[in-house]
Design a protein around this motif. Structure first.
Motif, PDB file in Angstrom:
ATOM      1  N   ASN A  15      -5.544  40.596  -1.947  1.00 23.79           N
ATOM      2  CA  ASN A  15      -4.424  39.623  -1.484  1.00 23.79           C
ATOM      3  C   ASN A  15      -5.149  38.163  -1.759  1.00 23.79           C
ATOM      4  OD1 ASN A  15      -2.401  38.118  -0.557  1.00 23.79           O
ATOM      5  ND2 ASN A  15      -2.278  39.064   1.339  1.00 23.79           N
ATOM      6  N   MET A  28      -6.354  18.161   3.055  1.00 22.60           N
ATOM      7  CA  MET A  28      -6.701  17.466   4.239  1.00 22.60           C
ATOM      8  C   MET A  28      -7.627  16.311   4.194  1.00 22.60           C
ATOM      9  SD  MET A  28      -5.770  20.425   7.026  1.00 22.60           S
ATOM     10  CE  MET A  28      -4.292  21.133   6.893  1.00 22.60           C
ATOM     11  N   LEU A  89      -1.490  31.143  13.633  1.00 24.30           N
ATOM     12  CA  LEU A  89      -1.410  32.481  12.602  1.00 24.30           C
ATOM     13  C   LEU A  89      -0.685  31.872  11.477  1.00 24.30           C
ATOM     14  CD1 LEU A  89      -1.456  35.301  11.989  1.00 24.30           C
ATOM     15  CD2 LEU A  89       0.791  35.908  13.291  1.00 24.30           C
ATOM     16  N   PRO A  90      -1.256  31.379  10.334  1.00 24.16           N
ATOM     17  CA  PRO A  90      -2.389  31.719  10.170  1.00 24.16           C
ATOM     18  C   PRO A  90      -3.390  30.428  10.372  1.00 24.16           C
ATOM     19  CG  PRO A  90      -1.330  31.030   8.210  1.00 24.16           C
ATOM     20  CD  PRO A  90      -0.281  30.900   9.359  1.00 24.16           C
ATOM     21  N   LEU A 112      -6.302  36.262   7.703  1.00 25.01           N
ATOM     22  CA  LEU A 112      -6.700  37.519   6.966  1.00 25.01           C
ATOM     23  C   LEU A 112      -8.434  37.643   7.534  1.00 25.01           C
ATOM     24  CD1 LEU A 112      -4.637  37.167   3.725  1.00 25.01           C
ATOM     25  CD2 LEU A 112      -4.173  38.670   5.590  1.00 25.01           C
ATOM     26  N   ASP A 139      -3.688  41.094  10.125  1.00 25.21           N
ATOM     27  CA  ASP A 139      -2.785  40.961   8.815  1.00 25.21           C
ATOM     28  C   ASP A 139      -1.346  40.784   9.866  1.00 25.21           C
ATOM     29  OD1 ASP A 139      -0.332  41.282   7.284  1.00 25.21           O
ATOM     30  OD2 ASP A 139      -1.467  42.753   5.998  1.00 25.21           O
ATOM     31  N   ALA A 140      -0.706  39.701   9.633  1.00 22.37           N
ATOM     32  CA  ALA A 140       0.527  39.300  10.272  1.00 22.37           C
ATOM     33  C   ALA A 140       1.504  40.400  10.378  1.00 22.37           C
ATOM     34  CB  ALA A 140       1.157  37.774   9.988  1.00 22.37           C
ATOM     35  N   MET A 164       2.733  30.060   6.013  1.00 22.79           N
ATOM     36  CA  MET A 164       2.432  31.397   5.690  1.00 22.79           C
ATOM     37  C   MET A 164       3.877  32.136   5.347  1.00 22.79           C
ATOM     38  SD  MET A 164       0.808  34.106   8.244  1.00 22.79           S
ATOM     39  CE  MET A 164       1.991  34.613   9.167  1.00 22.79           C
ATOM     40  N   THR A 340      -2.656  44.259   3.936  1.00 29.71           N
ATOM     41  CA  THR A 340      -3.911  43.500   3.454  1.00 29.71           C
ATOM     42  C   THR A 340      -5.330  43.779   4.140  1.00 29.71           C
ATOM     43  OG1 THR A 340      -2.487  41.632   3.102  1.00 29.71           O
ATOM     44  CG2 THR A 340      -5.039  41.033   3.070  1.00 29.71           C
TER      45      THR A 340
END
Ligand SMILES: C[S@@+](CC[C@H](N)C(=O)[O-])C[C@H]1O[C@@H](n2cnc3c(N)ncnc32)[C@H](O)[C@@H]1O
Length: 416
Positions: A15, A28, A89-90, A112, A139-140, A164, A340
């Motif tokens: 992934n 950022m 998350l994430p 992840l 893994d969500a 995400m 994932t």
């Protein structure tokens, strides 16, 4: 040391979407967000241009504006939520953990495993409050990984999801929303996310500061994100369509209602702090940008009261697999969820067996496979591209539907 680097590479190929988070932290740093440059330095990354492949300075500037607006506004909304724990998350590689823990909050960064393992030590080293931070690989789409990550949390959470949801297919979106609902039910709290209106935020930002070239630069940004993630359209049932906001608002509201959730939309312009990246804009551009953000909202999502989940999970979804090779055929039995976290196991088996045998076919018994995410499908595709014609047997209704909606039903040989 060598095993770690092999694992990293297998995870990365299963992934690649985590690369988008590296671009985000580089943007950022360029936008001047505190501590981002130090994180970029410790990750050994270069500029956003080098990491993302986005070539043009206007495209980069548009992205910096989106990223800084999201980061600072989300930090403010988390602080204003009143909850003392942020579950991000994430979490990616952002300095949010440093900012929030300095303000006395507890931060749980979920991503992840490839990201959580890399960012955790860096941020724990940079903070004065390592005891307020925790990073866990999840893994969500995988409920067990989320439940395990929050097993020691006994108070309401402010769950945040930034950048995400657009990478998921519709079936993954449903899995993630189901999981969020369960977490809010177990812990209490709320879910804050800018993701439903991310296309609007990008479009309005680019149009307000980049004039005529906005569309072309938007496309360059989309191509960079889709190239890094190996995700297709970057839209799904959770994402508002800027060409038809009213109808898609109804659609996303209905999707949340199916999961017993309701949303309050928070106006971005009214909650956005001053941004450091304004130093790179003219006064006119800054005014136009602030005005444009009046049409964009972040979503604060909470459970509907008196709602009962209809399909309570009863079966064990733990992943396991076994395999053998004979006469050029790799035979695999899959059980549980292939996502994932679990799919790298099949990729490792494939690479090991392929280096010792000539394999022309992969017979995958799916009779006990409950669910497959895009990462699992990507690994099956790697097998097929590597010379093993993939045949899936014993496919259940859930997996069948995923194969149909993603088009993989026409790529592999599939039987129920
Ligand atoms: C664009 S980045 C955003 C990261 C961070 N929130 C930020 O604002 O920079 C997308 C992130 O989603 C994570 N991700 C993608 N699919 C995921 C999944 N199934 N479970 C958990 N994290 C996932 C990636 O690893 C990556 O860190």
């Amino acid at each position: 040391m060598e095993k770690e680097s092999i694992d990293y590479s297998v995870q990365a190929r299963t992934n690649p979407v985590f690369m988008t988070a590296k671009t985000a932290v580089c943007l950022m740093a360029q936008a001047g967000i505190p501590n981002a440059a130090e994180i970029v330095n410790r990750l050994g990354l270069g500029s956003a241009e080098e990491v993302s492949g986005m070539k043009d300075s206007g495209t980069i500037l548009g992205n910096e504006l989106v990223v800084e607006a999201k980061y600072r506004t989300m930090c403010r909304l988390i602080e204003e939520s009143g909850y003392k724990i942020n579950v991000d998350l994430p979490c990616g590689y952002t300095p949010k953990a440093l900012h929030l823990t300095a303000k006395g909050l507890k931060f749980i960064g979920l991503d992840l495993p490839i990201v959580a393992n890399e960012v955790g030590p860096i941020l724990s080293d940079l903070t004065d409050h390592p005891e307020r931070m925790l990073f866990e690989g999840v893994d969500a789409t995988n409920p067990d990984s989320l439940i395990a990550a929050l097993k020691d949390v006994h108070e309401p959470i402010c769950l945040t999801t930034e950048g995400m949801m657009m990478y998921f297919t519709d079936s993954e979106v449903n899995a993630v929303i189901t999981n969020v609902r369960s977490l809010l039910e177990a812990h209490g709290g709320c879910w804050i996310t800018p993701d439903p209106e991310y296309i609007l935020q990008f479009t309005l930002t680019f149009k307000s500061v980049l004039g005529e070239d906005a569309l072309q630069k938007l496309m360059a940004s989309r191509d960079a994100a889709s190239g890094q993630s190996d995700a297709g359209s970057l839209t799904n049932a959770f994402i508002i369509n800027p060409m038809d906001v009213p109808a898609s608002l109804d659609r996303v509201t209905a999707l949340l209602a199916v999961h017993g959730l309701k949303a309050r939309r928070v106006n971005l312009a009214e909650h956005m702090p001053e941004l450091t990246v304004y130093q790179k804009l003219t006064g006119k551009q800054t005014d136009a940008f602030k005005e444009a953000m009046r049409s964009c909202h972040y979503w604060v999502i909470t459970p509907e009261e008196h709602w009962k989940a209809s399909d309570v999970r009863q079966t064990d979804s733990t992943f396991s697999m076994d395999h053998m090779v004979s006469d050029g055929v790799l035979r695999v039995n899959l059980r549980g969820r292939m996502d994932t976290i679990t799919a790298p196991e099949l990729l490792k088996v494939w690479e090991t067996e392929k280096s010792n045998n000539t394999i022309t076919k992969a017979e995958i018994n799916c009779a006990r496979l409950q669910y497959i995410s895009s990462a699992g499908l990507r690994v099956l595709m790697i097998l097929q591209k590597g010379g093993a014609k993939v045949r899936l047997t014993g496919v259940n209704d859930t997996v069948w539907e995923i194969l149909e909606t993603t088009g993989f039903i026409n790529i592999f040989e599939v039987a129920r």
